[in-house]
Scaffold this active site. Structure first.
Site, PDB file in Angstrom:
ATOM      1  N   HIS A 215       0.839  -1.192   0.000  1.00  0.00           N
ATOM      2  CA  HIS A 215       0.000   0.000   0.000  1.00  0.00           C
ATOM      3  C   HIS A 215       0.882   1.253   0.000  1.00  0.00           C
ATOM      4  CE1 HIS A 215       1.266  -0.377   4.162  1.00  0.00           C
ATOM      5  NE2 HIS A 215       0.938   0.894   4.351  1.00  0.00           N
ATOM      6  N   HIS A 271       4.750   0.122  -0.062  1.00  0.00           N
ATOM      7  CA  HIS A 271       5.501  -0.649   0.915  1.00  0.00           C
ATOM      8  C   HIS A 271       4.592  -1.689   1.553  1.00  0.00           C
ATOM      9  CE1 HIS A 271       3.870   2.991   2.835  1.00  0.00           C
ATOM     10  NE2 HIS A 271       3.798   2.306   3.971  1.00  0.00           N
ATOM     11  N   ARG A 281       6.448  -9.044  15.785  1.00  0.00           N
ATOM     12  CA  ARG A 281       7.068  -7.752  15.484  1.00  0.00           C
ATOM     13  C   ARG A 281       6.169  -6.630  15.993  1.00  0.00           C
ATOM     14  NH1 ARG A 281       6.730  -3.933  11.130  1.00  0.00           N
ATOM     15  NH2 ARG A 281       8.709  -2.841  10.785  1.00  0.00           N
TER      16      ARG A 281
END
Length: 335
Positions: A215, A271, A281
């Site tokens: 996106h 990205h 994460r």
């Protein structure tokens, strides 16, 4: 009680179509993604002599044109604060899923702050294996919940510093364009900007699902605090590359509104976040957004894009995501 959102269970029908989805997925991202270092800019140079200061500003503008992404050091966020942010964030995400999904009742967040998965996904390539809290800056306040008191204090420290940094960077980029640098101070307010705390749980099928699907950002500027676990990837020269984590740096990227406002001088780059089969994460992103009524106009002739308000842009993005399963973005607003 379970901590993780029931991603596999909720999207089981999509996983049952794995064969078809994998054919689509593997046709897009390359099998091998090389790791890279983003342009690194030392912001302490802005406090030095005129020559150093102007060279630093030029580096910021050049990275925004050539990469759409860069990283900054000496940015005002101490290692102690970033580690505290990580610790408090982890504590919040480790709350039971049933509490997180009723965030206004149990966690003192406003209703709708907690989000997980991708409700509009119709295939695996549209699913984001993640959970997040979206927090408008003007909603950052204490509560009678000890856990949230600690988080609120930490988030407030982080948000104050990073919002000042975002305005400073935006004003520099405006100045290099010859635009009015006060535009952002007047239009990007605490009520319109927000933080998003992200968690990407361990994923049993990392080759099949993104942590965050490809996106571009629908704001002016995004500032990202990531930790020691990588996963962020971006497009450079038509190829996907992985961003190497730097614990001393913040990552900055140009959003769609800045690309339009700069008449395509600065680049809003696609990205994504990939999943990990072994470790979770965390990251925190700050989004510099204007009020819904703010009009984006490059003031250039010829202009690449027609004038549009942030409300118009958000409405079009939401409409496309609902109908198509993905965002179209700026091409909808070409002249």
């Amino acid at each position: 009680m379970d901590v993780d959102p029931p991603l596999y269970k909720a999207y089981k029908t999509l996983f049952n179509k794995t064969v078809n989805d994998l054919a689509l997925l593997n046709g897009n991202p390359p099998a091998v993604v090389n790791e890279c270092e983003l342009p690194l800019i030392d912001l302490s140079r802005l406090s030095l002599g005129e020559s150093e200061r102007e060279d630093c500003k030029s580096q910021i503008a050049r990275a925004s044109q050539e990469w759409g992404f860069f990283q900054v050091v000496n940015h005002g966020i101490s290692r102690e604060l970033s580690e505290k942010m990580r610790s408090e964030q982890e504590n919040v995400f480790k709350q039971p899923f049933e509490k997180k999904r009723q965030e206004d009742k149990y966690m003192k967040f406003s209703a709708g702050s907690y989000r997980w998965g991708t409700p509009t996904a119709t295939c695996l390539r549209q699913l984001s294996w993640s959970e997040a809290f979206h927090i408008p800056l003007n909603n950052i306040s204490g509560s009678d919940n000890g856990l949230m008191d600690n988080l609120s204090s930490t988030v407030e420290q982080f948000a104050t510093t990073v919002s000042d940094l975002a305005l400073k960077l935006a004003e520099i980029l405006a100045e290099k364009l010859g635009h009015d640098p006060t535009f952002f101070q007047e239009n990007c307010l605490p009520s319109t900007c927000y933080l998003r705390m992200n968690r990407y749980p361990v994923c049993p099928v990392p080759s099949e699902v993104f942590g965050l699907m490809p996106h571009t950002d629908s704001d002016f500027l995004t500032i990202l605090l990531q930790y020691n676990v990588g996963g962020l990837q971006l497009v450079k020269d038509g190829k996907w590359i992985a961003v190497k984590p730097n614990l001393d740096a913040l990552i900055v990227n140009i959003g769609d509104l800045f690309q339009a406002w700069s008449n395509d001088v600065y680049k809003s780059v696609e990205h994504r976040v990939v999943t990990n089969a072994e470790v979770e994460r965390f990251s925190t992103a700050y989004f510099l957004c204007p009020s819904y009524d703010t009009v984006t106009d490059s003031g250039c002739e010829p202009s690449v894009y027609r004038k549009f308000s942030f409300r118009d842009y958000r409405r079009q993005v939401q409409e496309d995501v609902t109908k198509l399963g993905f965002k179209v973005g700026l091409p909808r607003f070409l002249v």
